[in-house]
Design a protein around this motif. Structure first.
Motif, PDB file in Angstrom:
ATOM      1  N   SER A   1       9.934 -16.589 -29.868  1.00  0.00           N
ATOM      2  CA  SER A   1      10.296 -17.318 -31.073  1.00  0.00           C
ATOM      3  C   SER A   1       9.096 -17.443 -32.008  1.00  0.00           C
ATOM      4  O   SER A   1       9.196 -17.166 -33.208  1.00  0.00           O
ATOM      5  CB  SER A   1      10.814 -18.700 -30.678  1.00  0.00           C
ATOM      6  OG  SER A   1      11.060 -19.473 -31.808  1.00  0.00           O
TER       7      SER A   1
ATOM      8  N   GLY B   1      17.349 -21.395 -37.640  1.00  0.00           N
ATOM      9  CA  GLY B   1      17.230 -21.280 -36.196  1.00  0.00           C
ATOM     10  C   GLY B   1      15.811 -21.560 -35.779  1.00  0.00           C
ATOM     11  O   GLY B   1      14.979 -21.941 -36.595  1.00  0.00           O
TER      12      GLY B   1
ATOM     13  N   GLU C   1      16.179 -25.099 -27.506  1.00  0.00           N
ATOM     14  CA  GLU C   1      15.212 -26.183 -27.697  1.00  0.00           C
ATOM     15  C   GLU C   1      13.746 -25.725 -27.688  1.00  0.00           C
ATOM     16  O   GLU C   1      12.994 -26.048 -28.598  1.00  0.00           O
ATOM     17  CB  GLU C   1      15.416 -27.260 -26.632  1.00  0.00           C
ATOM     18  CG  GLU C   1      16.797 -27.889 -26.657  1.00  0.00           C
ATOM     19  CD  GLU C   1      16.963 -28.976 -27.696  1.00  0.00           C
ATOM     20  OE1 GLU C   1      16.065 -29.834 -27.833  1.00  0.00           O
ATOM     21  OE2 GLU C   1      18.007 -28.977 -28.372  1.00  0.00           O
TER      22      GLU C   1
ATOM     23  N   LEU D   1      12.963 -23.395 -30.572  1.00  0.00           N
ATOM     24  CA  LEU D   1      12.968 -24.166 -31.809  1.00  0.00           C
ATOM     25  C   LEU D   1      11.674 -24.946 -31.976  1.00  0.00           C
ATOM     26  O   LEU D   1      11.062 -24.947 -33.041  1.00  0.00           O
ATOM     27  CB  LEU D   1      14.167 -25.122 -31.823  1.00  0.00           C
ATOM     28  CG  LEU D   1      14.246 -26.110 -32.978  1.00  0.00           C
ATOM     29  CD1 LEU D   1      14.344 -25.389 -34.310  1.00  0.00           C
ATOM     30  CD2 LEU D   1      15.435 -27.040 -32.775  1.00  0.00           C
TER      31      LEU D   1
ATOM     32  N   GLN E   1      12.839 -25.281 -42.513  1.00  0.00           N
ATOM     33  CA  GLN E   1      13.534 -24.723 -41.350  1.00  0.00           C
ATOM     34  C   GLN E   1      14.811 -25.505 -41.131  1.00  0.00           C
ATOM     35  O   GLN E   1      14.813 -26.735 -41.160  1.00  0.00           O
ATOM     36  CB  GLN E   1      12.634 -24.819 -40.117  1.00  0.00           C
ATOM     37  CG  GLN E   1      13.270 -24.257 -38.865  1.00  0.00           C
ATOM     38  CD  GLN E   1      12.349 -24.392 -37.653  1.00  0.00           C
ATOM     39  OE1 GLN E   1      11.377 -25.129 -37.662  1.00  0.00           O
ATOM     40  NE2 GLN E   1      12.695 -23.677 -36.602  1.00  0.00           N
TER      41      GLN E   1
ATOM     42  N   THR F   1      18.406 -25.804 -38.580  1.00  0.00           N
ATOM     43  CA  THR F   1      18.983 -25.424 -37.295  1.00  0.00           C
ATOM     44  C   THR F   1      20.210 -26.285 -36.983  1.00  0.00           C
ATOM     45  O   THR F   1      20.305 -27.417 -37.443  1.00  0.00           O
ATOM     46  CB  THR F   1      17.955 -25.557 -36.153  1.00  0.00           C
ATOM     47  OG1 THR F   1      18.537 -25.083 -34.941  1.00  0.00           O
ATOM     48  CG2 THR F   1      17.522 -27.001 -35.959  1.00  0.00           C
TER      49      THR F   1
ATOM     50  N   GLY G   1      18.373 -28.477 -31.751  1.00  0.00           N
ATOM     51  CA  GLY G   1      17.498 -29.636 -31.847  1.00  0.00           C
ATOM     52  C   GLY G   1      18.182 -30.938 -31.513  1.00  0.00           C
ATOM     53  O   GLY G   1      18.078 -31.910 -32.250  1.00  0.00           O
TER      54      GLY G   1
ATOM     55  N   LEU H   1      11.580 -29.536 -40.433  1.00  0.00           N
ATOM     56  CA  LEU H   1      12.831 -29.186 -39.752  1.00  0.00           C
ATOM     57  C   LEU H   1      13.976 -30.068 -40.222  1.00  0.00           C
ATOM     58  O   LEU H   1      13.860 -31.292 -40.264  1.00  0.00           O
ATOM     59  CB  LEU H   1      12.665 -29.354 -38.233  1.00  0.00           C
ATOM     60  CG  LEU H   1      13.913 -29.118 -37.386  1.00  0.00           C
ATOM     61  CD1 LEU H   1      14.338 -27.654 -37.449  1.00  0.00           C
ATOM     62  CD2 LEU H   1      13.659 -29.538 -35.953  1.00  0.00           C
TER      63      LEU H   1
ATOM     64  N   ARG I   1      17.907 -30.708 -39.178  1.00  0.00           N
ATOM     65  CA  ARG I   1      19.004 -30.460 -38.237  1.00  0.00           C
ATOM     66  C   ARG I   1      20.311 -30.608 -38.994  1.00  0.00           C
ATOM     67  O   ARG I   1      20.537 -31.594 -39.672  1.00  0.00           O
ATOM     68  CB  ARG I   1      18.974 -31.489 -37.098  1.00  0.00           C
ATOM     69  CG  ARG I   1      17.795 -31.395 -36.192  1.00  0.00           C
ATOM     70  CD  ARG I   1      17.768 -32.545 -35.184  1.00  0.00           C
ATOM     71  NE  ARG I   1      19.048 -32.706 -34.507  1.00  0.00           N
ATOM     72  CZ  ARG I   1      19.895 -33.718 -34.715  1.00  0.00           C
ATOM     73  NH1 ARG I   1      19.626 -34.655 -35.571  1.00  0.00           N
ATOM     74  NH2 ARG I   1      21.028 -33.779 -34.052  1.00  0.00           N
TER      75      ARG I   1
END
Length: 194
Positions: free
Chosen positions: A107, A125, A129, A132, A149, A151, A154, A173, A175
């Motif tokens: 990743s 993405g 877990e 990520l 980012q 996703t 998470g 990030l 979610r």
């Protein structure tokens, strides 16, 4: 997908609008000024505008959110946004897939390649877990403004924590899922109490 207010809500719309404002909002956590690369701009000197989006997701089809299901979904979402005229006609979105193998090291390698070789503006993405976490920890340092980012993964507690400033481990990030493991656990406990 419905929001609390009952209207239709599209997470990709928020992403695209965030990327369009990319040059205006500085969310970087870097203390040193990094030389801007020309590829970081949304529009080149000829007026060609493009958002390069890295889709870091496993090709393993035993995983529900694999490349074979996610890529067509993103393309359908883009088509719907374009149908609704929420994007300028001359703004191109390029989806660049990477296989993270649901592995933290693959990743991170995908993120390095996406940033250095393809100069992506945004990451989608991973959903696994550990994979990520490895990307989410570094995107706040990529580029002059950090790199957003998104996703659907998470779900564990650390990803749900507040991310309002650079001290948040996963600051860039977002979610898009509705609930984390803690939320689900609280719900089950409340049901059992009744």
């Amino acid at each position: 997908m419905s929001t609390k207010s009952g209207g239709k809500f599209n997470h990709l719309t928020i992403f695209i609008l965030s990327c369009v404002l990319f040059d205006i909002v500085n969310a970087s956590c870097r203390e040193d000024a990094k030389k801007e690369r020309s590829c970081e701009k949304l529009c080149d000197e000829n007026g060609k505008c493009e958002i390069r989006a890295a889709v870091v997701i496993s090709t393993n089809t035993t995983i529900l959110a694999s490349r074979s299901t996610v890529m067509p979904t993103l393309q359908l979402a883009e088509a719907e946004i374009r149908r609704r005229k929420l994007l300028p006609d001359d703004l191109n979105i390029t989806w660049i897939p990477y296989d993270d193998r649901c592995d933290a090291s693959h990743s991170l390698l995908s993120a390095i390649d996406a940033y250095s070789d393809d100069c992506v503006h945004v990451f989608f993405g991973p959903v696994c877990e550990y994979a990520l976490a490895s990307i989410a920890r570094v995107v706040k340092f990529l580029g002059n403004s950090g790199t957003p980012q998104f996703t659907t993964g998470g779900l564990s507690f650390d990803f749900v924590r507040e991310k309002k400033n650079c001290s948040g481990e996963y600051h860039m990030l977002t979610r898009t899922g509705l609930a984390g493991f803690q939320d689900i656990s609280d719900f089950v406990l409340k049901v059992m109490d009744e």
